[in-house]
Write a protein that holds these residues in place. Sequence first.
Motif, PDB file in Angstrom:
ATOM      1  N   GLU A  77       0.836  -1.202   0.000  1.00 45.41           N
ATOM      2  CA  GLU A  77       0.000   0.000   0.000  1.00 45.41           C
ATOM      3  C   GLU A  77       0.875   1.258   0.000  1.00 45.41           C
ATOM      4  N   ARG A  78       0.361   2.311  -0.633  1.00 50.10           N
ATOM      5  CA  ARG A  78       0.989   3.621  -0.572  1.00 50.10           C
ATOM      6  C   ARG A  78      -0.081   4.664  -0.275  1.00 50.10           C
ATOM      7  N   LEU A  79       0.348   5.794   0.275  1.00 49.31           N
ATOM      8  CA  LEU A  79      -0.575   6.908   0.496  1.00 49.31           C
ATOM      9  C   LEU A  79      -0.561   7.772  -0.762  1.00 49.31           C
ATOM     10  N   THR A  80      -1.728   7.906  -1.410  1.00 52.87           N
ATOM     11  CA  THR A  80      -1.730   8.637  -2.686  1.00 52.87           C
ATOM     12  C   THR A  80      -1.369  10.113  -2.520  1.00 52.87           C
ATOM     13  N   CYS A  81      -1.600  10.681  -1.333  1.00 50.88           N
ATOM     14  CA  CYS A  81      -1.260  12.099  -1.145  1.00 50.88           C
ATOM     15  C   CYS A  81       0.230  12.303  -0.930  1.00 50.88           C
ATOM     16  N   GLN A  82       0.957  11.210  -0.798  1.00 50.14           N
ATOM     17  CA  GLN A  82       2.385  11.302  -0.518  1.00 50.14           C
ATOM     18  C   GLN A  82       3.248  10.784  -1.669  1.00 50.14           C
ATOM     19  N   CYS A  83       2.777   9.744  -2.322  1.00 48.65           N
ATOM     20  CA  CYS A  83       3.662   9.024  -3.253  1.00 48.65           C
ATOM     21  C   CYS A  83       3.650   9.607  -4.657  1.00 48.65           C
ATOM     22  N   THR A  84       4.741   9.338  -5.347  1.00 50.95           N
ATOM     23  CA  THR A  84       4.906   9.731  -6.748  1.00 50.95           C
ATOM     24  C   THR A  84       5.215   8.468  -7.553  1.00 50.95           C
ATOM     25  N   LEU A  85       5.006   8.565  -8.853  1.00 49.13           N
ATOM     26  CA  LEU A  85       5.381   7.466  -9.757  1.00 49.13           C
ATOM     27  C   LEU A  85       6.573   7.979 -10.542  1.00 49.13           C
ATOM     28  N   GLU A  86       7.665   7.271 -10.517  1.00 45.14           N
ATOM     29  CA  GLU A  86       8.863   7.853 -11.101  1.00 45.14           C
ATOM     30  C   GLU A  86       9.423   7.116 -12.300  1.00 45.14           C
ATOM     31  N   THR A  87       9.434   5.800 -12.256  1.00 43.09           N
ATOM     32  CA  THR A  87      10.205   5.104 -13.280  1.00 43.09           C
ATOM     33  C   THR A  87       9.372   4.223 -14.203  1.00 43.09           C
ATOM     34  N   GLY A  88       8.055   4.260 -14.078  1.00 42.19           N
ATOM     35  CA  GLY A  88       7.236   3.426 -14.953  1.00 42.19           C
ATOM     36  C   GLY A  88       5.809   3.369 -14.453  1.00 42.19           C
ATOM     37  N   ASP A  89       5.023   2.554 -15.115  1.00 39.19           N
ATOM     38  CA  ASP A  89       3.590   2.462 -14.821  1.00 39.19           C
ATOM     39  C   ASP A  89       3.310   1.574 -13.606  1.00 39.19           C
ATOM     40  N   ALA A  90       2.111   1.704 -13.078  1.00 34.42           N
ATOM     41  CA  ALA A  90       1.697   0.867 -11.953  1.00 34.42           C
ATOM     42  C   ALA A  90       0.198   0.601 -12.057  1.00 34.42           C
ATOM     43  N   VAL A  91      -0.230  -0.426 -11.336  1.00 31.74           N
ATOM     44  CA  VAL A  91      -1.649  -0.802 -11.270  1.00 31.74           C
ATOM     45  C   VAL A  91      -2.036  -0.882  -9.803  1.00 31.74           C
ATOM     46  N   GLY A  92      -3.227  -0.372  -9.478  1.00 33.89           N
ATOM     47  CA  GLY A  92      -3.667  -0.458  -8.095  1.00 33.89           C
ATOM     48  C   GLY A  92      -5.175  -0.434  -8.008  1.00 33.89           C
ATOM     49  N   LYS A  93      -5.680  -0.488  -6.776  1.00 33.80           N
ATOM     50  CA  LYS A  93      -7.130  -0.403  -6.597  1.00 33.80           C
ATOM     51  C   LYS A  93      -7.477   0.348  -5.318  1.00 33.80           C
ATOM     52  N   VAL A  94      -8.692   0.878  -5.317  1.00 31.62           N
ATOM     53  CA  VAL A  94      -9.212   1.585  -4.150  1.00 31.62           C
ATOM     54  C   VAL A  94      -9.572   0.532  -3.096  1.00 31.62           C
ATOM     55  N   PRO A  95      -9.102   0.690  -1.847  1.00 33.66           N
ATOM     56  CA  PRO A  95      -9.507  -0.255  -0.803  1.00 33.66           C
ATOM     57  C   PRO A  95     -11.012  -0.183  -0.571  1.00 33.66           C
ATOM     58  N   ARG A  96     -11.612  -1.323  -0.296  1.00 32.92           N
ATOM     59  CA  ARG A  96     -13.071  -1.375  -0.094  1.00 32.92           C
ATOM     60  C   ARG A  96     -13.528  -0.381   0.970  1.00 32.92           C
ATOM     61  N   GLN A  97     -12.758  -0.264   2.067  1.00 26.99           N
ATOM     62  CA  GLN A  97     -13.207   0.565   3.198  1.00 26.99           C
ATOM     63  C   GLN A  97     -13.168   2.064   2.921  1.00 26.99           C
ATOM     64  N   THR A  98     -12.507   2.481   1.835  1.00 27.69           N
ATOM     65  CA  THR A  98     -12.497   3.918   1.542  1.00 27.69           C
ATOM     66  C   THR A  98     -13.194   4.242   0.217  1.00 27.69           C
ATOM     67  N   MET A  99     -14.006   3.300  -0.262  1.00 28.81           N
ATOM     68  CA  MET A  99     -14.799   3.588  -1.467  1.00 28.81           C
ATOM     69  C   MET A  99     -15.839   4.659  -1.141  1.00 28.81           C
ATOM     70  N   LEU A 100     -16.064   5.572  -2.054  1.00 27.52           N
ATOM     71  CA  LEU A 100     -17.016   6.664  -1.848  1.00 27.52           C
ATOM     72  C   LEU A 100     -18.372   6.256  -2.411  1.00 27.52           C
ATOM     73  N   PRO A 101     -19.450   6.597  -1.685  1.00 33.09           N
ATOM     74  CA  PRO A 101     -20.777   6.116  -2.092  1.00 33.09           C
ATOM     75  C   PRO A 101     -21.240   6.589  -3.460  1.00 33.09           C
ATOM     76  N   HIS A 102     -20.777   7.738  -3.900  1.00 27.15           N
ATOM     77  CA  HIS A 102     -21.265   8.261  -5.188  1.00 27.15           C
ATOM     78  C   HIS A 102     -20.407   7.814  -6.375  1.00 27.15           C
ATOM     79  N   MET A 103     -19.335   7.099  -6.114  1.00 22.27           N
ATOM     80  CA  MET A 103     -18.465   6.661  -7.217  1.00 22.27           C
ATOM     81  C   MET A 103     -18.908   5.274  -7.694  1.00 22.27           C
ATOM     82  N   LYS A 104     -18.738   5.009  -8.973  1.00 23.74           N
ATOM     83  CA  LYS A 104     -19.094   3.698  -9.549  1.00 23.74           C
ATOM     84  C   LYS A 104     -17.822   2.863  -9.693  1.00 23.74           C
ATOM     85  N   TYR A 105     -17.679   1.869  -8.832  1.00 23.48           N
ATOM     86  CA  TYR A 105     -16.499   0.992  -8.871  1.00 23.48           C
ATOM     87  C   TYR A 105     -16.820  -0.269  -9.676  1.00 23.48           C
ATOM     88  N   SER A 106     -15.801  -0.951 -10.093  1.00 31.33           N
ATOM     89  CA  SER A 106     -16.026  -2.154 -10.891  1.00 31.33           C
ATOM     90  C   SER A 106     -15.431  -3.362 -10.192  1.00 31.33           C
TER      91      SER A 106
END
Length: 106
Positions: A77-106
């Motif tokens: 896990e990383r904190l999105t407000c802190q981390c940067t992407l520097e040397t290439g692409d990455a894949v991640g997902k929103v943790p279930r416990q911090t999903m927002l009610p108005h967003m449509k997740y898949s």
Amino acid sequence: MPKITVQNLHNRQVEVAPGQTLLKALQADGIDWMHACGGKGRCTTCSIIVQGGLEHFGALTAPEERYRANGRLKSNERLTCQCTLETGDAVGKVPRQTMLPHMKYS
Ligand code: FES
């Protein structure tokens, strides 16, 4: 520019500019992402579960080191407000416990 793919947001791809935090990049792309402390590194609600490309992130910041040490930030896990992407692409997902009610997740 490196890209973050958010798997459970319909594999949405967002470019992350050099030095830009993931949270800023996600917000700039119109994605609403939980960030209870306002991006100050004082909570863990902005975290992302990293599923690929963990090695492409910048070094842990001091707040991330602190949460890692006290067990509130797992090794994939990383904190999105802190981390940067520097040397290439990455894949991640929103943790279930911090999903927002108005967003449509898949
Ligand atoms: S928003 Fe609180 S630590 Fe990132």
